[in-house]
Scaffold this active site. Structure first.
Site, PDB file in Angstrom:
ATOM      1  CG  ASP A   1      -2.303   0.619   0.929  1.00 12.07           C
ATOM      2  OD1 ASP A   1      -2.610   0.614  -0.029  1.00 12.07           O
ATOM      3  OD2 ASP A   1      -2.540   1.273   1.903  1.00 12.07           O
TER       4      ASP A   1
ATOM      5  CG  ASP B   1      -6.187   4.928   0.163  1.00 10.67           C
ATOM      6  OD1 ASP B   1      -6.319   5.023   1.533  1.00 10.67           O
ATOM      7  OD2 ASP B   1      -5.252   4.555  -0.042  1.00 10.67           O
TER       8      ASP B   1
ATOM      9  CG  HIS C   1       4.427   6.483  -3.610  1.00  5.57           C
ATOM     10  ND1 HIS C   1       3.285   5.777  -3.920  1.00  5.57           N
ATOM     11  CD2 HIS C   1       3.966   7.370  -2.826  1.00  5.57           C
ATOM     12  CE1 HIS C   1       2.288   6.496  -3.285  1.00  5.57           C
ATOM     13  NE2 HIS C   1       2.589   7.273  -2.703  1.00  5.57           N
TER      14      HIS C   1
END
Length: 1419
Positions: free
Chosen positions: A458, A559, A461
């Site tokens: 999740d 999200d 990055h």
């Protein structure tokens, strides 16, 4: 056949760095590195960290690859080094020129996922997943710890409190101190707002408008920032610095180091971030500010200049912090607006401590104290270590940058979208930097990999790349085929590829909620959802091309904003359909299907998901079922998504029909089928927005087979939504109306559908909608582009087949007609011409003389319409250009065009067949084309009509009646003699051939339809010999029913879920022996009842006279021959039947010569118990016994009447009787005194098996024929291994010919190996082909002989097996040679002795091809 292994070639070029290029490969592929133009002739070494087979992957361990040069040429054009890819993950390669690194990159090998009890492979495009929040699943003790992601940790986790060094805190990251001070001030401000202390200043607890927002901005700027004085953390204490400067100026014997003239005085940040703790480099100061003398005035003047410069530097810091504060206020207000004012936001309501004005950026695990005292804690290590930074993500930030490291002002500028329940972990660059954290997370990762096949990274990055690499290496060490899903927000495909290639990410999450309208949603499907429809077929050996990351396309992630708020509840169904039609992994989040009308907060949601209850009412907020939301439609759509992925629907086309309607087509290039989903989206609420009732008409190319699914979002009368306190409940008053697998005319969404032409011979269906309301979907399945039945018409069709359709094969003047009207007829001739360059051949002359043959080829196909016509049109287009060139060139270019079309069509055929064929040898593939050659649909249906209740039955529109009729494939017995009309289909021939022609080739539906069609014609317990569409059937063979039963058994064993056929409906044409033929559907029975009837009739005994007996049905048979008998011997269990005037087995030659006085006399009556029928019946009884024990077959016995009483005979008893008596009565003992031998005087060969038992002419029992080998294959348990082997050796010596088996022992006095049906003389044994089965070498029995040899050789031992395999291969090689040389591309019915050509034989026979295929299958 070229390469079957998938090989990819990666060209290496000088200084080509491909670290940001994604190369995706699959396990089983071979990757070849070859030298590009810039490197050829140079010394290049390729290194990779892909491990040796059996070795564990080590990211740091590289090995060099050896070069291979298959052509051994001097140049480097063919030189390569290779990797055989058998392991998933990310692997690096680089190459050196000499000792200099010249380039490199990464390859990503996909995992092989296996699921289910049978551990079957799940292709990545079939993945369908749903995201759950573990905490909302209820009190399962370990779910939360196992489902959390490794890059973050709960702020209240016990281990993080014991090891605070694992997080970014104010001891190991003092640069965060100013941000912490601001965060605490904002928290206190939030608490004051919640308590109403700012109400008089225009900020109530409930923030509702721009005025409140402006007041917040004003208070922060005028009240909070001035008090915090954050700039002081970045400034110098000016007075202190000036005093230090003054001391140094006046110091005796001071030494000034000469500094770089380009260096200027700047503030040096205090590493502990104390107020006014910063300094400057005094050495630079002393060389910058130099007094003109040593006098006090000069010193003072110099200090004043220094003082002024310090003030300027501090002012610069003040301005910089002011700039950061501006950004902080903007970010803060943006967050407040989204959470409290935005229509698509969560609308948190009044500010409270639970829902503060802004999320806190740092932990504070202490009691609240006075703000002035709080700041002192940041300099106390025992307290400051517990003041930890929360994790989150930064919009638009460089994902390769760690936003918590020094140099980043993200926390100070409030740019972090913060997760208030987790802290950011501080790994450092290597395990030694934080040993506990690396060890702890490695252990966590290994536990995860032990229990789960996949992981989700999740916000991937925000995990340092080197950390993710380390953890995934540990996971793959335990779970080699780890499925890695990642969420990335880099905003750049190049940056995405850095993560995908370094980490070996399997699927990247793509969000449908990022689409602002239906057009954009369709574009995302086109971008991530597979290759375009009509893509070129790629060879197995081809360059390795850059790829985009495989997508996990999600209609919503946890999200995302709530789609019901952002769009409308009516859009849930169409959008999820659009997403699921993409050729990639598909996903959703729990709550979407229930239509939960708000975002389910990852941080603050504390309720549980609803439970499943099929009986739940809409008003029950804690439970759901198929009537809730879109759950029923989701189930059907997800199933379709998986089916499309599994069946190779890899191509996608997206059509924006209008503003709201999106049509997505999935196409399978291998089976040439398409599925079209039409979705009417509802991005705007239909209750409050206008949607036109006029829906555009749609044109769908091809024939719609069925409506797979149609669903509409509708309202229902129930209470409106009320947020439940305990369960995450959805909108109760909206559900879906769904219907699956219906015909087009049953649709409630389609008004009407018409067939139109779009250009010459291209057919489309025009769809007019009447109920495609917003929130509706309809999914069509389209007929395959080219079926195997259509390929039969394009490639083959002999003269009599074509004549039935009103045509014929092309006749070449001064030569002969082609063998086939289809392309094979031309290719067979060209295959003879091409190698000899025989341009003088009549075929070439015909081409040069005119366009007759050229036009025949294309026009013949165009006349047939549909998909066949499309092939004709393509050829016509090619031939248009062909006709423009000089006539002398036409033969060679005609050949070139046909070769291209022909090879493509063969590939199309093989791709629709079984894996045995697709992965088989050239011989297997060419032999399998017999399935296409012999199975077709003529102008008139050959099979009886199947039950209308049966699914998957093909239909067509009758050209004359314009009515719908079944068009099932039928199996021709042989070409050219048994190819059309009533002489096309024979029960015995069909079922001897069916296993090889249809089951082994994977044509299961066609096989099922043929089995059921013949089942419908059962009469007197028999399957007809000559089918005659069932109406003109002849029930004059005793063996067809047993071959039929053997095929049902084979079908059940070979076909996935094959036992289902036993319950399939059979339309009985003759429900009683004497009834007139009934129309299909009048009386249906399940197949198992028909099977039981056949068994019962035989046990009872069969005795009848053929209908219409006499010359009208058989001009040769004597009257007694029309009397049919069959039964089961009570003592032995053997099936028996026949008389001396009829021939009820495959050796069915009836005498025809008056001159030789054999008319009406069967050459081989084989009455009594024929050995192969006994074997076949034993196989059937044994199988039914096995099924009845498992209660799969509902009957355990047959019931018959004997002397007026009902007698039950169990299958167990019947099976034992045959077993106990077979070898005793059929084996001819080598002991002359054997008491079981009734006619020892008739024995002329010992150690063999009789051809029959109880024949009316006893000497016939003792004839050596090849039929016993059939019994050996279907019922090997009847035979003793040693006796069987001895008999097979005798058969090999006496009966085995080059291509077939002699049908009679050459030592027999009536043996004659030359068959001549035209000969009529006085010879009783030869006239009019009386010796049809008395010596000529038939091909189909050789398959059973070879299979029997293979079976029993394995029981004899390895040495015997090895010798037998050599024999089998040697024999089969002769069949291969014949197949390749035959212009018919088949195997004949029979040959004369020693494989001499027999002109009276069928040139290609179904059972000949079938049994050789079966032998190859066994081999």
């Amino acid at each position: 056949m070229g390469h079957s292994k998938q090989i990819r070639i990666l060209l290496l070029n000088e200084m080509e760095k491909l670290e940001k290029t994604l190369f995706r490969l699959e396990q089983g592929y071979e990757l070849q590195f070859r030298l590009g133009p810039t490197l050829q002739g140079k010394a290049v070494t390729v290194y990779t960290n892909y491990p040796f087979p059996g070795e564990t992957f080590n990211r740091e361990k590289f090995r060099s690859l050896d070069w291979e040069n298959p052509t051994e040429r001097e140049d480097d054009s063919d030189k390569y080094c290779k990797l055989n890819l058998q392991q998933s993950g990310s692997f690096q390669y680089y190459f050196l020129q000499g000792n200099e690194k010249s380039g490199g990159g990464y390859i990503v090998v996909d995992p092989i996922l296996r699921v289910g009890a049978d551990n079957h492979v799940l292709p990545l495009d079939c993945v369908t997943l749903q995201t759950f929040l573990a905490k909302c699943l209820g009190p399962f003790d370990e779910w939360e710890s196992r489902l959390r992601v490794a890059k973050e940790s709960a702020a209240n986790s016990k281990w993080i409190q014991e090891h605070p060094e694992c997080a970014y805190n104010l001891v190991n990251s003092p640069h965060l101190k100013p941000a912490w001070v601001l965060d605490r001030a904002l928290w206190r401000f939030s608490c004051d707002v919640a308590e109403g202390k700012y109400k008089e200043k225009g900020i109530p607890a409930l923030i509702e408008n721009d005025h409140h927002m402006n007041s917040i901005r004003k208070i922060i700027w005028e009240d909070i920032f001035p008090k915090l004085k954050l700039w002081e953390f970045f400034q110098v204490d000016v007075n202190k610095a000036v005093e230090q400067f003054r001391r140094l100026l006046t110091q005796e014997n001071r030494r000034v180091t000469k500094s770089d003239p380009n260096q200027h005085l700047t503030i040096i940040q205090d590493p502990e971030y104390r107020r006014f703790g910063c300094t400057v480099d005094m050495n630079i100061a002393l060389t910058t500010f130099i007094p003109h003398d040593k006098g006090p005035a000069a010193i003072e003047e110099c200090c004043n200049w220094f003082h002024k410069r310090m003030e300027e530097l501090n002012s610069e810091k003040h301005r910089l912090i002011n700039y950061h504060q501006e950004q902080a206020v903007n970010c803060l207000l943006g967050n407040v607006f989204y959470e409290r004012l935005a229509g698509h936001g969560p609308k948190l309501g009044p500010v409270t401590r639970k829902h503060p004005l802004v999320t806190r950026y740092f932990t504070f695990p202490f009691e609240e104290i006075d703000f002035s005292m709080e700041e002192s804690m940041i300099h106390l290590p025992n307290k400051a270590c517990f003041l930890m930074a929360h994790n989150g993500w930064v919009m638009g930030d460089d994902p390769l940058r760690n936003f918590a490291e020094p140099g980043s002002e993200v926390y100070l500028r409030r740019e972090l979208i913060c997760w208030g329940d987790s802290v950011k972990l501080r790994y450092g660059n290597k395990p030694e930097d934080c040993p506990y954290l690396w060890a702890h997370m490695k252990k966590y990762t290994e536990i995860t990999a032990t229990y789960f096949q996949g992981v989700r990274l999740d916000n991937c990055h925000s995990t340092p790349l080197h950390v993710a690499e380390y953890m995934l290496d540990a996971a793959r060490n335990l779970q080699p085929n780890l499925y890695v899903v990642a969420e990335l927000f880099t905003g750049s495909e190049d940056l995405d590829n850095v993560f995908v290639t370094r980490l070996g990410i399997s699927s990247l999450i793509r969000e449908a909620m990022s689409a602002y309208n239906s057009h954009e949603e369709g574009r995302l499907v086109y971008r991530y959802g597979g290759e375009p429809v009509g893509s070129f077929v790629q060879p197995c050996l081809r360059p390795l091309m850059p790829a985009i990351a495989h997508a996990l396309f999600m209609d919503i992630t946890h999200d995302n904003e709530c789609p019901i708020v952002h769009r409308s509840a009516y859009d849930a169904l169409p959008s999820t359909t659009i997403v699921s039609m993409a050729c990639c992994a598909s996903g959703s989040t729990r709550g979407y299907d229930e239509l939960v009308p708000h975002q389910i907060s990852v941080v603050s949601e504390e309720r549980f998901y609803t439970k499943w209850n099929p009986e739940a009412l809409p008003s029950n907020t804690g439970e759901v079922n198929f009537q809730s939301g879109i759950i029923a439609a989701r189930c059907a759509i997800s199933k379709l998504h998986q089916e499309l992925g599994a069946k190779g629907f890899i191509q996608v086309y997206v059509d924006q029909v209008d503003e709201d309607i999106v049509a997505v087509t999935r196409h399978s290039p291998s089976i040439h089928q398409s599925v079209v989903a039409v979705s009417r989206t509802a991005f705007r609420n239909p209750k409050t927005s206008f949607y036109s009732k006029e829906v555009p008409q749609m044109c769908i190319p091809g024939k719609i087979e069925e409506v797979v699914l149609e669903a509409r979002t509708i309202e229902r009368n129930t209470k409106p939504y009320r947020k439940d306190e305990n369960s995450i409940n959805g909108t109760p008053d909206i559900t879906v109306e769904i219907r699956e697998h219906i015909q087009l005319n049953e649709s409630k969404i389609v008004k009407q559908a018409g067939v139109a032409t779009k250009g010459p011979n291209e057919y489309i269906q025009e769809i007019e909608f009447e109920n495609l309301s917003p929130g509706s979907v309809i999914i069509f399945s389209l007929a395959s582009r080219l079926t195997l039945a259509e390929l039969n018409q394009i490639l083959y069709r002999c003269e009599s087949e074509e004549k039935e359709d009103g045509g014929g094969c092309y006749d070449i003047p001064n030569w002969s007609a082609l063998k086939y009207a289809g392309l094979q007829g031309l290719m067979s001739v060209l295959a003879e011409i091409r190698p000899k360059n025989d341009l003088g051949h009549p075929f070439c002359n015909n081409l040069r003389s005119g366009d007759w043959m050229i036009d025949y080829v294309s026009n013949r196909l165009i006349s047939r319409s549909g998909t066949i016509a499309e092939v004709g049109k393509w050829l016509q287009a090619m031939f248009f250009y062909l006709k423009q060139i000089p006539r002398y060139l036409i033969p060679c270019y005609f050949d070139a065009i046909l070769i291209g079309a022909y090879t493509t069509l063969l590939d199309t055929a093989w791709k629709q067949m079984s894996s045995f064929v697709q992965n088989g040898s050239t011989f297997v593939k060419h032999l399998s084309l017999g399935s296409v050659q012999l199975c077709g649909v003529g102008k008139f249906p050959s099979l009886p009509i199947l039950s209308p209740a049966l699914m998957d039955v093909p239909y067509r529109l009758n050209e004359i009646t314009k009515e719908k009729e079944q068009c099932c494939v039928s199996l021709a017995a042989g070409l050219p003699h048994f190819s059309s009309g009533i002489f096309r289909c024979w029960g015995r021939d069909t079922f001897i051939a069916l296993r090889g022609i249809l089951l082994i080739t994977g044509r299961y539906v066609e096989a099922r339809n043929i089995i059921l069609a013949f089942a419908g014609t059962l009469r007197h317990g028999l399957i007809p010999n000559l089918l005659g569409e069932g109406i003109y059937a002849r029930y004059n063979c005793r063996d067809a029913v047993w071959w039929w039963l053997q095929c049902i058994q084979d079908y059940c064993k070979m076909v996935p879920n094959g036992l289902d056929i036993l319950k399939c409906p059979v339309s009985r044409m003759y429900p009683t022996d004497d009834s007139a033929p009934l129309p299909a559907g009048t009386l249906d029975q399940p197949l198992f009842e028909v099977i039981q009837e056949a068994m019962q009739k035989h046990m009872q005994g069969i005795q009848f006279r053929e209908r219409n007996a006499g010359p009208q049905i058989d001009r040769n048979m004597k009257d007694e021959g029309f009397n049919i008998t069959a039964g089961v011997d009570e003592e032995t269990g053997f099936v028996y039947g026949g008389n001396r005037f009829n021939c009820g087995t495959w050796m069915d030659k009836m005498g025809e010569s008056d001159r030789a006085r054999n008319r009406g006399i069967p050459a081989t009556p084989r009455d009594g118990s024929a050995v192969e029928i006994v074997g076949l019946s034993k196989s059937a009884v044994r199988w039914l016994l096995e099924l009845s024990k498992k209660n799969i077959f509902p009957y355990h016995e047959v019931t018959v009447k004997r002397h007026g009483k009902a007698i039950k005979v169990s299958y167990d008893e019947w099976n034992r009787k045959i077993q106990d008596n077979f070898e005793k009565l059929f084996h001819v003992s080598e002991d002359p005194s054997d008491l079981n031998e009734k006619h020892p005087n008739l024995v002329h060969k010992r150690g063999i098996y009789k051809d029959s038992y109880g024949a009316s002419s006893p000497w016939c029992d003792y004839q050596l024929r090849p039929n016993f080998t059939i019994a050996m294959v279907v019922a090997p348990e009847l035979f003793t291994t040693e006796k069987a082997w001895k008999a097979l050796e005798i058969a090999e010596k006496k009966l085995l010919g080059p291509l077939g088996m002699k049908t009679l022992d050459p030592d027999d006095m009536v043996y004659c190996g030359i068959y001549d049906n035209a000969l009529d003389n006085d010879n009783y044994n030869l006239a009019k082909g009386f010796n049809y089965h008395q010596g000529p070498e038939w091909l189909w029995p050789i398959g059973y002989f070879l299979r029997a040899k293979l079976y029993f050789s394995r029981l004899m031992g390895p040495e015997t097996t090895a010798k037998t395999i050599v024999l089998v291969k040697n024999v089969l090689s002769r069949h291969y040679v014949h197949l390749e040389r035959s212009p018919w591309k088949g195997l004949p019915e029979l040959t004369n002795e020693n494989a001499q050509y027999c002109p009276f034989s069928c040139e290609t026979q179904a059972w000949s091809i079938a049994t050789i295929l079966e032998t190859l299958y066994d081999l």
